[in-house]
Structures are given as C-alpha cells and as structure tokens.
Design an enzyme around this catalytic site. Structure first.
Site, PDB file in Angstrom:
ATOM      1  CD  GLU A 240      -7.767  -3.006  -3.056  1.00 31.59           C
ATOM      2  OE1 GLU A 240      -8.390  -3.695  -3.835  1.00 31.59           O
ATOM      3  OE2 GLU A 240      -6.545  -3.349  -2.600  1.00 31.59           O
ATOM      4  CB  CYS A 241      -5.195  -0.841   3.200  1.00 31.55           C
ATOM      5  SG  CYS A 241      -4.818  -1.039   4.763  1.00 31.55           S
ATOM      6  N   GLY A 242      -3.785   1.457   2.170  1.00 32.34           N
ATOM      7  CA  GLY A 242      -2.567   2.391   2.183  1.00 32.34           C
ATOM      8  C   GLY A 242      -2.972   3.176   0.875  1.00 32.34           C
TER       9      GLY A 242
ATOM     10  CB  SER B  51     -12.799   0.276   1.678  1.00 36.99           C
ATOM     11  OG  SER B  51     -12.855  -0.382   2.785  1.00 36.99           O
TER      12      SER B  51
END
Length: 445
Positions: A345-347, A438
């Site tokens: 997720e993200c990072g 994502s």
C-alpha cells in the site's frame, strides 16, 4: 478537587466521550491527547480511538496510552462493525476517549462519515473544543447552532481554547450558563501550547519520542499537560451535578455476530518508524500470528508465512538506507516472483517499484513492479480521499493520501477505482502474480 474525584463522580459507569471541534485547527488533538496522557499517568486504563482513516494520530495515542488506538470509520466499515470495535477494544478500559476529525459534522457526503455520525452510532456524548480567540458572547450563537443542529448528537460540554485571560474565560462561562451547557474548562492562549500542537504530528512528524523533536519539546508537552490539569480536569470535578450530564456510557450493543477472531493466517509486516508505519490495528488483529521486520536493517524469512504486508509510510525519506539493504530487496523480489502473497500500500507499493526518484537522484527499489515513482519537490501533488474497488468478487475499501506520483503516465489499472461518492478516480490497482498493490491504504487486507 483532583483527578480521583473527577472519576469518582462517574463511578461505577465507564467513562466514554468523543472530543470534537467546530473546525480543524481548534485544538482537539492537543486536548484529546493531553487528556489521554494525564489520565493514563494517573493509573486509569485509557482506550484511545480515532474517527476516520487517520493513521498518524493513532500512533501518538498509543505512545501516551500504552495500548493501540483503533480507527472508527463508517465508510470503511459498517456501523455494526464500528460498535463491535468500540465494545471489544474498550472492554477492559476505565475510560474510552475518541478523537474526532475535521469539524464535528464534516463528512465525505455532508455529515456521513463525520465525527457526529460516530457519536450517534456509539451513543456517546461529545466534548466540543472551541477556539475562543478574539470572541466572547458571540460564542453563544456558534454554540447554540452546534447544540441544536442535530438532537441525536449529545454535546455534554465545552472546552475553550486560546483563552486570553481569566476575565475572558468568565465571559465564556457566562455563554455556557445562558445556554445551559457545561463548561469543562479552558486552555490559555500561549505560544508554548501552539508549538506543542505542531509537535503532536500536525506537521506529519512520525516519531512520538520527544527527545527526537529538540530540547524544548519535553518542556512544551509538560507545559501542555500542566495547563490541562490546571484548567480542564479541575472543572470536570467541581460539580457533582455532572452525573446528570454524564460523560459515561453503559450502552451494551446488540451485535449481529461475536467479536472477530484471528483468521489463523500468519502475517509478516514490514515495519519501520517512518518508512513503513501506517497500520490499522484491526487489520493486524485479524490475523492469527503476526511477525515484523525492518526493511532498512533486516532480511526477512518467509518460512511459514501466508502473507507479506508492506504498509504505507515515507520510504522516500529513507531511500539510501533502503537501497543499502540489497539483501532485503532481493528476498522480497524472490518471494513475489515465486508466487508469494503480497499486499503493498502506498509507500509499500513504492518500495516494490523499479525506483524512487528524488531531488538527489534515482534509487533502485525491489523491482517487482515495472514503474518509477517521483518524490521530487517539483512533482509533488496531493492525492487524497476515500477509495473503493472490486477485485475477484470482493469489495475493497480504504483511503489514499500521498504527494508522490508515478513518473510519466499513470499506469493502467486492473479494476475501476471510485471515491466515496461513486465517482471514478485515476488511482491504479496492480495485480502481478499474487501481488496486490496500490496507493490506497486498505482497511482490511
């Protein structure tokens, strides 16, 4: 009267309340965290909660309460699930303090998803924190509006912030008297408290250790606690009639199912104070066995692991350290290539990409996903909001918050992604072998 008197008033009922404000920046984070810390120091078991998807304030709650803070969010979870979380995590607590978000009635669609909705769902009272700077009796109109706007939201009392003097406070107390609402005290207008607010993470500083914030930080926090003790807790304890206006809750919820138990799966989480730190406690607790490793300093073992979880954070701030631990990046790449299950997720997604580009250069990451991320100052752009999408017959819900972007064109997504109002958004979701990645921070993985 002291702290013990404050709680004896409410005994034997559990004390539960939500700290909210008319607008962001009113001081609710300062007061909520200050109350949590002081009451914990006095020996009370304080269970912290946070309205909405915020994963930064919860870290500071945990630091002062010594127990994980839990997100309560009616977009990412059903009202029944929110009630179950509140009951489960607060079962052994003396006090449950919920910190609100934004303004009391600010939600993703009017007041849907707002702090007020959480208060209604849980049937707990609201303590309203109001910035009283440069105002006196005009506060009557503002408070009257909040008190009477929704009769199903019970405002138990008010705490005034940025009060100029004792005379100013007496004028504000008259407002509460005329409105027949409890005045629970105030914080004075001081530069020290304003700096303390920044320390609390409003600048997205991620460490709750005052020693890392400069020599003055400990003094600032002590000053904040002292002011809360002097000007707020004593007000709570002055009037025995507070029983009538109770901040207590004996509500027992009729739940559709028993409390959630761990799935039995074994979860391996990348965890670091800044690089990988945005975690929802309910997600962690949904697994039977949880292990952690630090991608900056350790090489993970995947023996017996069912799922590798790479949560969000700020890997772009530690690219040199992440690059230096080549063995960890290789181990993760090998795990993904042989079909290991990964959620990023993200990072965490950024870490799986080919590289992260900063103002100082290009830094190779795991290379599982064939994309580049830019964290250059000139490319910074805020992407923010709730997200939902369907994949393999399952609906995922979560939240997106980042300034980094894909370098070049946005890659194609394996599914359509929507915001809270059902509008499509250009946030791609990636599926590679058994990797799901994502920019969206998922509530349940």
């Amino acid at each position: 009267m002291g702290y013990n008197t404050f709680f004896c008033i409410f005994a034997p009922m559990k004390t539960s309340f939500l700290v909210a404000a008319p607008t962001s920046g009113s001081g609710k984070t300062t007061i909520a965290r200050g109350l949590m810390a002081l009451l914990t120091q006095r020996g009370y078991r304080v269970q912290p909660f946070k309205c909405g998807p915020d994963y930064i304030d919860t870290k500071f709650h945990e630091a002062v309460c010594g127990r994980p803070s839990v997100n309560l969010d009616t977009f990412m979870a059903t009202p029944d699930h929110v009630r179950e979380l509140f009951q489960r995590y607060g079962a052994d607590a003396d006090v449950c303090i919920v910190e609100g978000m934004m303004g009391l009635f600010d939600g993703y669609d009017r007041d849907r998803g707002s702090s007020a909705e959480i208060a209604r769902v849980l049937d707990i009272p609201v303590v309203l924190v109001v910035d009283a700077k440069s105002a006196a009796y005009s506060m009557a109109a503002l408070l009257s509006g909040f008190i009477n706007f929704r009769k199903d939201v019970r405002i138990a009392g008010v705490i005034f912030n940025k009060v100029g003097s004792s005379r100013h406070f007496e004028m504000l107390r008259q407002v509460c008297d005329d409105l027949h609402i409890e005045c629970f005290g105030y914080l004075p207008k001081t530069a020290a408290l304003e700096q303390g607010s920044r320390y609390l993470g409003l600048d997205f500083s991620l460490t709750p250790d005052p020693s890392r914030e400069g020599e003055g930080s400990s003094h600032l926090i002590d000053n904040m606690f002292g002011n809360i003790a002097d000007h707020i807790l004593t007000e709570f304890s002055k009037d025995a009639n507070l029983k009538k206006h109770t901040l207590s809750s004996t509500k027992n919820y009729s739940l559709p199912s028993p409390p959630r138990e761990g799935s039995g799966e074994r979860l391996l989480i990348a965890r670091n104070a800044e690089s990988f730190s945005f975690l929802y406690q309910e997600t962690i607790d949904s697994f039977g066995e949880v292990h952690y490793f630090d991608p900056e300093t350790e090489v993970p073992s995947f023996q017996g692991i069912d799922l590798l979880y790479l949560p969000g954070g700020y890997p772009e701030k530690h690219v040199e350290t992440l690059v230096a631990n080549e063995a960890c990046r290789q181990a993760i790449r090998d795990f993904a290539e042989r079909g290991g299950r990964v959620v990023a997720e993200c990072g965490g997604m950024m870490y799986l990409c080919e590289k992260i580009v900063t103002d100082d250069g290009d830094y190779p990451m795991c290379g599982v996903l064939p994309y580049a991320i830019t964290a250059r100052t000139a490319d910074r752009k805020l992407s923010l909001g709730y997200r939902r999408f369907m994949l393999d017959g399952r609906e995922y819900r979560g939240h997106e918050f980042h300034y980094t972007q894909f370098l070049g064109d946005v890659p194609p997504s394996v599914t359509l992604v929507y915001n809270a109002k059902g509008e499509p958004v250009p946030t791609p979701v990636f599926r590679y072998k058994n990797v799901l990645a994502s920019y969206t921070h998922l509530y349940n993985i």
